[in-house]
Design an enzyme around this catalytic site. Structure first.
Site, PDB file in Angstrom:
ATOM      1  N   GLU A 129     -10.328   6.294   2.341  1.00  0.00           N
ATOM      2  CA  GLU A 129      -9.916   4.908   2.094  1.00  0.00           C
ATOM      3  C   GLU A 129     -10.810   3.903   2.811  1.00  0.00           C
ATOM      4  OE1 GLU A 129      -5.944   2.099   2.503  1.00  0.00           O
ATOM      5  OE2 GLU A 129      -6.473   3.404   4.156  1.00  0.00           O
ATOM      6  N   ASP A 172      -5.662   0.301  -4.564  1.00  0.00           N
ATOM      7  CA  ASP A 172      -4.199   0.347  -4.595  1.00  0.00           C
ATOM      8  C   ASP A 172      -3.602  -0.957  -5.128  1.00  0.00           C
ATOM      9  OD1 ASP A 172      -5.052  -1.036  -2.354  1.00  0.00           O
ATOM     10  OD2 ASP A 172      -3.705  -0.027  -0.954  1.00  0.00           O
ATOM     11  N   HIS A 173      -4.291  -2.058  -4.832  1.00  0.00           N
ATOM     12  CA  HIS A 173      -3.855  -3.383  -5.313  1.00  0.00           C
ATOM     13  C   HIS A 173      -4.959  -4.370  -5.001  1.00  0.00           C
ATOM     14  CE1 HIS A 173      -3.316  -4.215  -1.078  1.00  0.00           C
ATOM     15  NE2 HIS A 173      -2.559  -3.137  -0.985  1.00  0.00           N
ATOM     16  N   SER A 190       0.794  -1.231   0.000  1.00  0.00           N
ATOM     17  CA  SER A 190       0.000   0.000   0.000  1.00  0.00           C
ATOM     18  C   SER A 190       0.826   1.281   0.000  1.00  0.00           C
ATOM     19  CB  SER A 190      -0.950   0.003   1.205  1.00  0.00           C
ATOM     20  OG  SER A 190      -1.902  -1.015   1.053  1.00  0.00           O
TER      21      SER A 190
HETATM   22 ZN    ZN Z   1      -2.533  -5.489   2.379  1.00  0.00          ZN
END
Ligand code: ZN
Length: 468
Positions: free
Chosen positions: A278, A325-326, A100
């Site tokens: 977030e 973010d992923h 992150s």
């Molecule tokens: Zn993670």
């Protein structure tokens, strides 16, 4: 033939012109090419929503659950329909799989960076100027909100600069010193000295320092609602904020409630604002291979998207970006149940019956549970009755033993494997993956959120939207 073709062409042009007239007149009154009627050139406000760990399957699971179990569509889909969608790559300076800090820094600063540094440039040591700092220099208000720790990697990468994301004591001090108007999330421990049950070794009490610097410090949803407009430091948990599936028993606000408050306060600045919001615990639930926990936090994130979307509709000079973010853990919505011969897919009813996160479940299992204890605890949290043999597989923790580098939570990955034919949700690991992501956008500047993009480009899209 030629005349005929020409006639058709003239008619087509005329029809097109007539159809375009209302659109053109709309443009004349709003100066717009954008679907919400905003100026395509300049954004007064930027709202960036990051779903930590939202790969395509987390999105797909939330979409199926929302539509089929809750009978309503996702707000994220509304953003896509009103705006634009891009596929997003997120590789870093040193890996194909990001974490992150690198992902958030790449979005915040626009350059590829190495893993673990937060708010540092391509060498991992030199601070990079973030989009939050750029907006602050312009006199805009700024805010960072998360359900994880406010000192965790994603918010840290926008307002702090540390060589390693684990230095959360420094992050806390830097976030206050930076004067970010709204700071809300968990990990209050990094703001308090050990003497006050915190974890700061330097003895500083950042809550007191923040109050002296003009912050209203709040610790519950109720206090947050009552806080006057101005700088707010909201710390709702000594650790991370609760998973959405566990939140009802706490006094914590939802991500949507924090978003409402944040937009209400920040939008009072006549020069506009930047807010990064977030959904921090989607990632944590997916790391634990917790399907119900993941989906519930996805829906909490989507509610926050709904708040931001309503704001963007009322304030068309707002660039709203929703992204991740992923991907975390390679979630897969698989096909077959134990006895189905055809595809049957995810059991949304079973997901709906879950009553608590895998974090609570794991704590209740303890260090060396018996198969009987496993059956009892699994039934309590998931309403699923696994067999004695399956419980023995959980106790043996075979999945984790096969690949301890990629499976780190005791019992949970073996449990998730046992639950696969019940829930029809599989997991590729407990780690992040390199799966491409989505980015959705609406408002001025979102025209560029199309096609295939790299996450570093989100920085330049946001910066360009601010104009000169
Ligand atoms: Zn993670």
């Amino acid at each position: 033939m030629k005349e005929h073709w020409m006639t058709r062409r003239v008619v087509l042009l005329l029809v097109t012109g007539i159809l375009a007239l209302p659109l053109l007149s709309g443009c004349a009154t709003t100066g717009s090419g954008d679907l919400f009627g905003a100026s395509p050139g300049k954004a007064k406000n930027i709202i960036l929503l990051i779903a930590d760990g939202m790969g395509p399957s987390q999105f797909g699971a939330a979409w199926l659950y929302s539509n089929q179990a809750l009978k309503k569509d996702l707000k994220m889909v509304e953003v896509m329909q009103a705006g634009r969608t891009a596929y997003l790559a997120n590789d870093t300076a040193d890996s194909t799989v990001t974490e992150s800090a690198a992902a958030a820094t790449q979005i915040a600063c626009g350059v590829k960076v190495p893993a673990r540094a937060a708010g540092m440039g391509s060498d991992g040591k030199t601070p990079c100027k973030t989009i939050l700092e750029i907006t602050k220099e312009r006199g805009m208000a700024t805010g960072l909100v998360t359900t994880s720790g406010i000192t965790d990697a994603t918010p840290a990468s926008f307002a702090a600069h540390v060589p390693h994301r684990s230095d959360e004591e420094t992050v806390a001090a830097q976030e206050i010193a930076a004067g970010v108007e709204i700071l809300m999330g968990g990990r209050k421990n990094f703001f308090l000295p050990e003497a006050a049950k915190g974890s700061r070794k330097d003895g500083r009490n950042l809550l007191q320092e923040a109050q002296k610097a003009g912050y209203t410090v709040v610790g519950t949803a109720e206090e947050m609602q009552k806080a006057p407009a101005g700088k707010i430091l909201g710390l709702f948990n000594m650790g991370n904020m609760a998973y959405e599936i566990d939140r009802a028993s706490t006094k914590e606000p939802s991500l949507a409630e924090m978003t409402t408050k944040t937009l209400d306060v920040l939008s009072r600045n006549p020069k506009g604002f930047f807010a990064m919001i977030e959904g921090g615990r989607i990632d944590h639930a997916s790391h634990r291979n917790d399907a119900a926990g993941t989906i519930r936090d996805m829906l909490a994130f989507d509610e926050a998207v709904g708040v931001a979307l309503a704001f963007a509709k009322a304030h068309p000079d707002t660039l709203l970006i929703v992204t991740a973010d992923h991907d975390t853990a390679g979630m897969a919505l698989i096909g077959h149940s134990k006895d189905s011969k055809e595809y049957i897919g995810i059991d949304l009813g079973a997901i709906q019956k879950a009553t608590g996160s895998f974090e609570l479940l794991q704590a209740e299992l303890g260090k060396s549970p018996t198969p009987a204890k496993v059956r009892e605890v699994v039934k309590k949290y998931t309403a699923i009755e696994i067999t004695e043999d399956e419980a023995k597989m959980v106790v043996a923790d075979t999945i984790r033993k096969l690949d301890p580098a990629n499976y780190s939570y005791a019992y949970l990955h073996s449990l998730a494997f046992v639950l696969r034919p019940y829930l029809r949700v599989g997991w590729g690991s407990q780690t992040h993956t390199a799966s491409p992501l989505y980015a959705f956008g609406v408002g001025p500047g979102s025209e560029k959120i199309v096609g295939f993009r790299h996450n570093t480009e989100l920085f330049s899209i946001m910066k360009a939207a601010l104009g000169n």
